[in-house]
Write a protein that holds these residues in place. Structure first.
Motif, mmCIF file in Angstrom:
data_model
loop_
_atom_site.group_PDB
_atom_site.id
_atom_site.type_symbol
_atom_site.label_atom_id
_atom_site.label_comp_id
_atom_site.label_asym_id
_atom_site.label_seq_id
_atom_site.Cartn_x
_atom_site.Cartn_y
_atom_site.Cartn_z
ATOM 1 N N GLN A 107 46.741 13.252 63.174
ATOM 2 C CA GLN A 107 46.701 14.309 62.629
ATOM 3 C C GLN A 107 46.036 15.924 63.264
ATOM 4 N N PRO A 108 47.437 16.069 64.173
ATOM 5 C CA PRO A 108 46.028 17.706 64.970
ATOM 6 C C PRO A 108 46.184 19.063 63.582
ATOM 7 N N ALA A 109 44.682 19.469 64.048
ATOM 8 C CA ALA A 109 44.291 20.730 63.254
ATOM 9 C C ALA A 109 44.933 21.813 62.886
ATOM 10 N N SER A 110 46.090 22.012 64.262
ATOM 11 C CA SER A 110 46.851 23.113 64.032
ATOM 12 C C SER A 110 47.944 22.417 65.317
ATOM 13 N N ASP A 111 49.026 23.579 64.812
ATOM 14 C CA ASP A 111 50.168 22.737 65.975
ATOM 15 C C ASP A 111 49.876 23.589 66.978
ATOM 16 N N LEU A 112 49.257 24.018 67.883
ATOM 17 C CA LEU A 112 48.509 24.801 69.206
ATOM 18 C C LEU A 112 48.142 23.653 69.941
ATOM 19 N N ALA A 113 48.170 22.192 68.324
ATOM 20 C CA ALA A 113 46.815 20.966 70.294
ATOM 21 C C ALA A 113 47.530 19.864 69.026
ATOM 22 N N SER A 114 48.214 19.388 69.869
ATOM 23 C CA SER A 114 48.917 17.970 69.066
ATOM 24 C C SER A 114 48.623 16.963 69.909
ATOM 25 N N PRO A 115 47.731 16.333 69.694
ATOM 26 C CA PRO A 115 47.339 14.686 70.403
ATOM 27 C C PRO A 115 48.718 14.438 71.185
ATOM 28 N N ILE A 116 49.451 13.852 70.232
ATOM 29 C CA ILE A 116 50.873 12.837 70.932
ATOM 30 C C ILE A 116 51.803 13.665 71.701
ATOM 31 N N HIS A 117 51.864 14.669 71.256
ATOM 32 C CA HIS A 117 52.789 15.964 72.583
ATOM 33 C C HIS A 117 52.160 16.434 73.670
ATOM 34 N N GLU A 118 50.807 16.706 73.813
ATOM 35 C CA GLU A 118 49.911 16.891 74.711
ATOM 36 C C GLU A 118 50.398 15.372 75.533
ATOM 37 N N ALA A 119 50.097 14.192 74.992
ATOM 38 C CA ALA A 119 50.098 12.763 75.342
ATOM 39 C C ALA A 119 51.713 12.244 76.245
ATOM 40 N N ALA A 120 52.510 13.199 75.862
ATOM 41 C CA ALA A 120 54.219 13.231 75.520
ATOM 42 C C ALA A 120 54.197 13.938 76.807
#
Length: 272
Positions: A107-120
């Motif tokens: 779960q990201p600490a901030s919506d500005l840096a979400s791991p699963i969004h970045e990978a997708a």
């Protein structure tokens, strides 16, 4: 050879030999620096640690030694980047798996840096698979980005979109009223559109301007004909398949594989 540092606890520093070794994957140098007393959690003014850099460079051997020596697995930079986020930038599944093994939060600490969004967004399907297998929210919706599936469709990463759908992602959740199918239609990507509809995407859904996906496609496009072929209610077989998959919740693909039913029926339920 670097001299022994004048400190033994975690402090803020400028870019250090530790960061340099980590970003370039210089394992031997990193080992030597640690043995000399350099802190593994040494951070820059922007709170960038050697672990952040090792993940950004995609160097699992460096990630491993840093974690073994107590590197903070969920350290956050001033840009809200965690080591897991950086590993998803590099696309290193090995780094992602190591971080998750040491308890990294999906779960990201901030919506500005979400791991699963970045990978997708980058089409790193193996990273997406590791994150979803460890409880990452595959339908996590960020207002300015949408869902991971929406990003994969917007960037036309078909294997990544398939992986998310197979893991149980909602085929109709996008960015606001803009669905993944709208993104596929704008890209004129027939393979992606067919995949989404196969997993239950609503081709009658309307965006914020009231347009259906078919209305975003030129009339002469093959994709327009594909949408027309799918006009009308879904077949009973399709409705049954979608309902059965929904009953299994997340990761239905793997659960269906363990069922004691004919292989042909398994393949149908798994969209194979």
């Amino acid at each position: 050879m670097a001299s022994v540092p004048p400190f033994s606890t975690d402090v803020v520093s400028d870019w250090s030999p530790m960061h340099e070794a980590a970003i370039h994957g210089r394992l031997l140098s990193l080992r030597n620096l640690i043995s000399q007393g350099w802190p593994v959690n040494l951070v820059t003014a922007d709170h960038v640690s050697p672990l952040h850099e090792a993940c950004l460079g995609g160097h699992p051997s460096c990630v491993s030694i840093l974690l073994k020596h107590g590197a903070q697995v969920d350290g956050v930079t001033t840009d809200w980047h965690t080591p897991l986020f950086n590993a998803c930038i590099s696309g290193s599944q090995d780094c992602v798996d190591l971080l998750l093994k040491y308890g990294a939060s999906t779960q990201p600490a901030s919506d500005l840096a979400s791991p699963i969004h970045e990978a997708a967004k980058r089409g790193h399907v193996q990273c997406v698979e590791s994150l979803s297998a460890h409880g990452g929210d595959i339908d996590y919706n960020i207002s300015h980005l949408g869902t991971p599936l929406y990003l994969a469709c917007e960037r036309q990463h078909v294997p990544c979109a398939r992986s998310l759908l197979e893991a149980g992602a909602n085929a109709n959740q996008g960015r606001g009223l803009d669905s993944p199918l709208h993104a596929a239609a704008r890209a004129l990507n027939g393979e992606l559109a067919l995949l989404l509809m196969d997993f239950g995407a609503n081709y009658q859904a309307r965006d914020a301007e009231g347009r259906r996906p078919v209305e975003l496609v030129p009339a002469e496009s093959p994709l327009s004909h594909l949408f027309l072929q799918n006009e009308g209610p879904p077949s009973l077989m399709q409705l049954c398949r979608l309902r059965i998959r929904k009953c299994f919740g997340l990761q239905p693909h793997h659960k269906i594989a363990s069922l004691v039913i004919p292989e042909e029926l398994k393949r149908f339920l798994q969209h194979i």
